[in-house]
Design an enzyme around this catalytic site. Structure first.
Site, PDB file in Angstrom:
ATOM      1  N   ARG A  50      76.929  68.530  -3.152  1.00  0.00           N
ATOM      2  CA  ARG A  50      76.616  67.982  -4.328  1.00  0.00           C
ATOM      3  C   ARG A  50      76.808  69.018  -5.361  1.00  0.00           C
ATOM      4  NH1 ARG A  50      70.224  66.350  -5.188  1.00  0.00           N
ATOM      5  NH2 ARG A  50      69.833  68.752  -5.328  1.00  0.00           N
ATOM      6  N   LYS A 149      74.270  67.322 -11.456  1.00  0.00           N
ATOM      7  CA  LYS A 149      73.024  68.017 -11.820  1.00  0.00           C
ATOM      8  C   LYS A 149      73.408  68.882 -12.773  1.00  0.00           C
ATOM      9  CE  LYS A 149      69.150  69.581  -8.960  1.00  0.00           C
ATOM     10  NZ  LYS A 149      68.232  68.924  -9.626  1.00  0.00           N
TER      11      LYS A 149
HETATM   12  N1  PMP Z   1      65.931  63.422  -9.829  1.00  0.00           N
HETATM   13  C1  PMP Z   1      66.145  64.316 -10.799  1.00  0.00           C
HETATM   14  C2  PMP Z   1      66.488  64.030 -12.056  1.00  0.00           C
HETATM   15  C3  PMP Z   1      65.868  65.740 -10.327  1.00  0.00           C
HETATM   16  O1  PMP Z   1      66.016  66.753 -11.121  1.00  0.00           O
HETATM   17  C4  PMP Z   1      65.679  65.831  -8.961  1.00  0.00           C
HETATM   18  C5  PMP Z   1      65.478  67.398  -8.509  1.00  0.00           C
HETATM   19  N2  PMP Z   1      64.299  68.205  -8.902  1.00  0.00           N
HETATM   20  C6  PMP Z   1      65.425  64.867  -8.026  1.00  0.00           C
HETATM   21  C7  PMP Z   1      65.935  63.581  -8.599  1.00  0.00           C
HETATM   22  C8  PMP Z   1      65.184  65.041  -6.412  1.00  0.00           C
HETATM   23  O2  PMP Z   1      66.469  65.663  -5.981  1.00  0.00           O
HETATM   24  P1  PMP Z   1      66.253  66.304  -4.714  1.00  0.00           P
HETATM   25  O3  PMP Z   1      65.379  65.782  -3.678  1.00  0.00           O
HETATM   26  O4  PMP Z   1      67.491  66.631  -4.284  1.00  0.00           O
HETATM   27  O5  PMP Z   1      65.454  67.729  -5.208  1.00  0.00           O
END
Ligand code: PMP
Length: 290
Positions: A50, A149
């Site tokens: 990712r 991200k």
């Molecule tokens: N959406 C957003 C906007 C995020 O910042 C995150 C991570 N905090 C997630 C979803 C969840 O992703 P992950 O399970 O990889 O932490």
């Protein structure tokens, strides 16, 4: 706590980046939030995949291989003597000239902070969160793709401010078409008629690692998983709802916009999935002591 920056460790107060770093000036950079469970770095390879996709999307050439970054993550956990932790891996564009051009930056900074985190009070995992839909819409794919991200979280922060000013810890963001995108830092799932339903990432969410792991757990438990666009109505009238994220893990959502979801408690499917997730998290991942 020792913070890793480009191969060296610094005491917390000495860990610094330049004020001319475009990560600081413009939010120009990317990050990952990763968990260490019982000395296993959860889904580390998937996090790297990712991270590199985010880098590609913002045209940031990384001078490290995935393996080098994975080694650095494990090393930062060992250096800080951690067994369970939250790891914040940040890559900023680096120091550059004033002005937007990223091409004046030549030294991306790789920063790893590994520490403890308790995002929500333990009782909320039993009693559930209450949230509100906020006016701020999730970034559009045509602007800043939600799958990146990026270090620019103002979209999410504006939403969080709107929720907190009204006394809610969490909020639901819709996309420009009015469909459910995600919460300020978590993906959304509902349970309806025994099925687990979550919006496709094309509706404006990040492809969450915890989302992916939850889908895997559900499939193993024989629970049917459906990805389809959801409206607020679907969430209000769901049997259960929960949020997923690296920091939050799986947390029940028991109220949205003053409508009680299900019976207002953590539902049986959410409980089952949380248990399956916790069991899986102890076992899978890259061991830091190998
Ligand atoms: N959406 C957003 C906007 C995020 O910042 C995150 C991570 N905090 C997630 C979803 C969840 O992703 P992950 O399970 O990889 O932490």
């Amino acid at each position: 706590m020792k913070v890793y920056i480009n191969g060296k460790y610094y005491d917390e107060n000495e860990a610094k980046v330049s004020v001319f770093d475009h990560g600081f000036m413009y939010g120009d950079g990317i990050f990952e939030g990763i968990r260490l469970y019982n000395k296993n770095v959860f889904k580390l390879q998937n996090h790297m995949d990712r991270l590199f996709r985010s880098a590609k999307a913002i045209c940031l050439d990384l001078p490290w291989t995935k393996q080098e970054i994975m080694n650095a993550v494990c090393d930062a956990c060992r250096t800080n003597n951690l067994t369970d932790a939250y790891i914040r891996l940040i890559i900023s564009r680096g120091k550059g000239k004033l002005g937007l051009s990223p091409f004046t930056c030549s030294d991306p900074q790789l920063i790893i902070i590994a520490d403890q985190i308790q995002l929500y009070a333990p009782e909320l995992y039993e009693n559930g969160l209450k949230a509100i839909t906020v006016p701020t819409r999730r970034n559009s794919h045509a602007a800043l793709p939600p799958m990146v991200k990026s270090l620019n979280y103002l979209n999410n922060i504006l939403a969080k401010i709107e929720a907190q000013k009204l006394g809610y810890q969490e909020c639901l963001l819709l996309n420009n078409e009015g469909y459910v995108a995600e919460c300020s830092g978590d993906n959304v799932f509902i349970v309806f008629d025994g099925k687990l339903i979550t919006p496709p990432v094309s509706c404006g969410s990040l492809g969450g690692m915890t989302r992916e792991a939850t889908i895997d757990c559900a499939t193993k438990l024989g629970i049917e998983v459906v990805e389809k666009p959801l409206t607020r109505f679907d969430v209000w009238t769901a049997d259960e709802c929960f949020l997923t994220g690296t920091a939050a893990k799986l947390i029940p959502l028991v109220e949205l916009d003053s409508r009680t979801i299900g019976n207002g408690k953590c539902g049986p499917v959410t409980k089952k999935l949380l248990q399956a997730f916790n069991e899986m998290a102890q076992k899978v991942g890259v061991r830091i002591d190998k």
